[in-house]
Enzyme design. Structure first.
Site, PDB file in Angstrom:
ATOM      1  N   SER A   1       0.854  -1.182   0.000  1.00 19.47           N
ATOM      2  CA  SER A   1       0.000   0.000   0.000  1.00 19.47           C
ATOM      3  C   SER A   1       0.889   1.230   0.000  1.00 19.47           C
ATOM      4  O   SER A   1       1.976   1.223   0.598  1.00 19.47           O
ATOM      5  CB  SER A   1      -0.889   0.025   1.249  1.00 19.47           C
ATOM      6  OG  SER A   1      -1.542   1.282   1.388  1.00 19.47           O
TER       7      SER A   1
ATOM      8  N   TYR B   1      -0.623  -0.355  10.576  1.00 18.30           N
ATOM      9  CA  TYR B   1      -0.841  -0.822   9.205  1.00 18.30           C
ATOM     10  C   TYR B   1       0.159  -0.155   8.262  1.00 18.30           C
ATOM     11  O   TYR B   1       0.754  -0.817   7.406  1.00 18.30           O
ATOM     12  CB  TYR B   1      -2.275  -0.508   8.781  1.00 18.30           C
ATOM     13  CG  TYR B   1      -2.603  -0.912   7.355  1.00 18.30           C
ATOM     14  CD1 TYR B   1      -2.886  -2.232   7.055  1.00 18.30           C
ATOM     15  CD2 TYR B   1      -2.632   0.029   6.329  1.00 18.30           C
ATOM     16  CE1 TYR B   1      -3.193  -2.611   5.748  1.00 18.30           C
ATOM     17  CE2 TYR B   1      -2.926  -0.345   5.034  1.00 18.30           C
ATOM     18  CZ  TYR B   1      -3.207  -1.662   4.750  1.00 18.30           C
ATOM     19  OH  TYR B   1      -3.494  -2.030   3.459  1.00 18.30           O
TER      20      TYR B   1
END
Length: 249
Positions: free
Chosen positions: A145, A158
């Site tokens: 990501s 995350y």
């Protein structure tokens, strides 16, 4: 010369019942690969596999946070097909927590986020490496990501786990060469239900702030994953960003 055909190849997709995983499975199957779609339960994996173009496909159960489960999966796939050519790690999870809310990001949640979004990917590579190495042309694609670069994402842990995937590609791209290539595909905002609790207008706001004026679709990410196996054959140890320019903003 590059070729788009993956006839005779076997691609294993962890998280194959999710939006990006299933889109990647369909894309691989459409150019001849046999695809193994994994999910956390047999019903979801079987339903996903039915959606693939016709071929010699397999539904399987695996838990990304359980190394024993991943080793068993690797052995099962090898027995079934006699080979493994491509491993795609799309499995993961997150939770929406404001970055300034330090107390909400508990030790237990941090450990779970890293177990599922980093340790599991490493464990999957570790389990499949002997089979990928045997082909002398193995490929690993991790789905990361841009949160790992921008530090903007669903929560701080995350972001850190996804940054770790970028570093993993560098480390393992070097360590596993030349028999196995390791690449990351790093999307920005994608129109799936991956982030629970995200407001309904998030996609609209994200599109407005993205240079290409739309958010990504699962198929955009799948196309990049397939390109790693077909067009980008002289690439390893790097991250392919597929975000419509979002990180430029």
């Amino acid at each position: 010369m590059t070729t788009n055909s993956l006839s005779g190849k076997v691609a294993v997709i962890l998280g194959g019942t999710g939006g990006i995983g299933l889109a990647a499975g369909k894309a691989f199957a459409s150019i001849g690969a046999s695809v193994v779609l994994t999910g956390r339960n047999a019903d979801s994996a079987s339903q996903a596999a039915v959606a693939l173009p016709a071929g010699n496909h397999l539904a399987a159960v695996a838990e990304i946070g359980d190394s024993a489960s991943l080793r068993a999966l690797a052995e099962d796939v090898q027995r079934h097909y006699g080979r493994v050519d491509i491993l795609v790690n799309t499995a993961g999870f997150t939770r929406l927590i404001p970055h300034a809310d330090l107390e909400a990001l508990s030790d237990a949640l941090i450990d779970e986020l890293f177990a599922v979004n980093w340790r599991g990917q490493f464990a999957a590579i570790r389990a499949f490496a002997p089979h990928l190495r045997a082909r002398r042309d193995g490929l690993v694609v991790n789905v990361g990501s841009i949160a790992g670069r921008t530090g903007q994402g669903s929560n701080v842990a995350y972001c850190a786990a996804k940054a770790g995937l970028d570093v993993m590609a560098v480390s393992l791209g070097r360590a596993l060469a030349p028999e196995i290539r390791v690449l990351n595909v790093s999307p920005g905002a994608v129109g799936t239900a991956f982030v629970p609790g995200r407001s309904s207008d998030f996609n609209e706001r994200a599109a407005k702030s993205t240079p290409l004026k739309r958010i990504g679709q699962a198929e955009d990410v799948a196309d990049a994953i397939v390109a790693c196996a077909t067009s980008l054959r002289f690439a390893t140890g790097t991250t392919i960003v597929v975000d419509g320019g979002r990180q430029l903003g």
